[in-house]
Design an enzyme around this catalytic site. Structure first.
Site, short mmCIF file in Angstrom:
data_model
loop_
_atom_site.label_atom_id
_atom_site.label_comp_id
_atom_site.label_asym_id
_atom_site.label_seq_id
_atom_site.Cartn_x
_atom_site.Cartn_y
_atom_site.Cartn_z
N TYR A 64 -21.41 -28.04 18.32
CA TYR A 64 -20.75 -29.29 17.93
C TYR A 64 -21.79 -30.38 17.73
O TYR A 64 -22.92 -30.30 18.22
CB TYR A 64 -19.73 -29.72 18.99
CG TYR A 64 -20.35 -30.16 20.30
CD1 TYR A 64 -20.62 -29.25 21.31
CD2 TYR A 64 -20.67 -31.50 20.52
CE1 TYR A 64 -21.19 -29.65 22.50
CE2 TYR A 64 -21.24 -31.92 21.72
CZ TYR A 64 -21.49 -30.98 22.71
OH TYR A 64 -22.06 -31.38 23.89
N CYS A 65 -21.38 -31.40 16.99
CA CYS A 65 -22.20 -32.61 16.83
C CYS A 65 -21.23 -33.78 16.67
O CYS A 65 -20.03 -33.63 16.86
CB CYS A 65 -23.15 -32.47 15.65
SG CYS A 65 -22.31 -32.24 14.07
N THR A 66 -21.73 -34.94 16.31
CA THR A 66 -20.88 -36.13 16.27
C THR A 66 -19.76 -36.04 15.23
O THR A 66 -18.59 -36.26 15.55
CB THR A 66 -21.74 -37.39 15.96
OG1 THR A 66 -22.85 -37.40 16.84
CG2 THR A 66 -20.91 -38.65 16.12
#
Ligand SMILES: [Zn+2]
Ligand SMILES: [Zn+2]
Length: 334
Positions: A187-189
């Site tokens: 995941y990331c922002t």
């Protein structure tokens, strides 16, 4: 938009984040088109156009946000863009910046996007986190200063300075895990980094790769705060936002005294400029610096509580003379 954006009616402005991965035949022309359209709107932004796509972090007055999203979605190529929107009460970017970039995300390597990992909706992501029947590894593809403010439980942070090192990490991961029986969740922002990194992992021979669709922003809006600890770091004047309306504990700590805190500052030593978490007392005590070395460095910004990270020093003072008088040690250029 396919989905109703849920934003309080009181919000005068909307922060809109999106990305598009796909060929942009003429990035300079697309940037010009964006500039022309945005010149009629009340907007602040960072919008990057590259031959492999678009990446936009934008802030509009509410009515203009809708105009922009409608315009983009009305263009055939961009009709499936997923916009993520949050309400705010003022502009959160210093200006309207639209730039052509060589790569959408600086990886320094070619990536075959057709190989990217399987999308997980926020609800499916949550279900996977709760499913103990399968070995899994959860990767946070963001920077360490983002991680310090908040992250998913049991996630591991990429132990590298730059994203260019990711391929090395991928090779190491392949050796470390049983790639036949382990799932990799990342995941990331807002989702864009995982588009690239999931493809890289698959290129390195890790097959079972999943990515959180729309990133943490989307997770908070769709699934709440469960399994998330702390707040979300964002690259605008807000710096730190809760991911949903549910209360969460603060996990960030002051660099100097370790008090729980969520306030970020750039080190006042312009040659350091390190982003760090700091409480009010320590900020004043250390004159906005991350260390005593920085405090005695030659190019230190005059201390101010009002300093906003990601802005250059010259945005803070009306005149350069004023800066010199505030800090006699100031000898550099701004
Ligand atoms: Zn402190
Ligand atoms: Zn420093």
């Amino acid at each position: 938009m396919k989905k109703e954006v849920r934003i309080s009616k009181d919000s005068t402005h909307w922060v809109v984040a999106f990305y598009y991965i796909g060929a942009i035949v003429n990035p300079a022309q697309e940037a010009e088109l964006q500039k022309q359209f945005l010149s009629h709107l009340d907007v602040s932004c960072r919008l990057y156009v590259a031959k492999d796509g678009l990446n936009g972090q934008m802030c509009f007055v509410a009515s203009d946000a809708k105009k922009y999203m409608d315009w983009m979605l009305g263009r055939e190529q961009f009709s499936s863009i997923h916009f993520k929107a949050q309400g705010v009460d003022c502009h959160v970017f210093p200006r309207c910046t639209i730039k052509v970039r060589r790569e959408l995300v600086a990886l320094g390597t070619e990536v075959d996007f057709s190989k990217r990992g399987t999308y997980l909706s926020p609800e499916d992501w949550k279900a996977k986190l709760e499913d103990d029947s399968q070995e899994k590894i959860i990767i946070d593809t963001r920077n360490d200063y983002e991680w310090q403010l908040g992250h998913f439980e049991n996630a591991e942070l990429l132990p590298y300075e730059t994203f260019k090192d990711f391929r090395e990490y991928a090779k190491g991961l392949k050796e470390r895990i049983d790639s036949k029986n382990s799932q990799v969740l990342m995941y990331c922002t807002g989702g864009i980094r995982c588009e690239l990194f999931s493809a890289l992992l698959k290129e390195e021979g890790i097959d079972d790769v999943y990515q959180l669709q729309g990133g943490v922003i989307n997770y908070g809006q769709e699934a709440g705060s469960k399994h998330w600890k702390g707040s979300l770091f964002v690259f605008d004047d807000r710096l730190s936002v809760p991911i949903s309306e549910e209360p969460v504990e603060t996990i960030g700590t002051c660099l100097h005294c370790k008090e729980k805190i969520e306030n970020y500052y750039n080190c006042a030593n312009m040659d350091c400029n390190e982003l760090f978490l700091c409480c009010h007392q320590c900020l004043e005590k250390h004159q906005g610096c991350c260390s005593s070395e920085c405090q005695s460095a030659p190019r230190v910004r005059p201390f101010s509580f009002a300093h906003t990270p990601f802005r250059r020093w010259y945005n803070y003072a009306a005149k350069k003379d004023e800066l010199s008088s505030l800090n006699p040690k100031y000898v550099g250029k701004s």
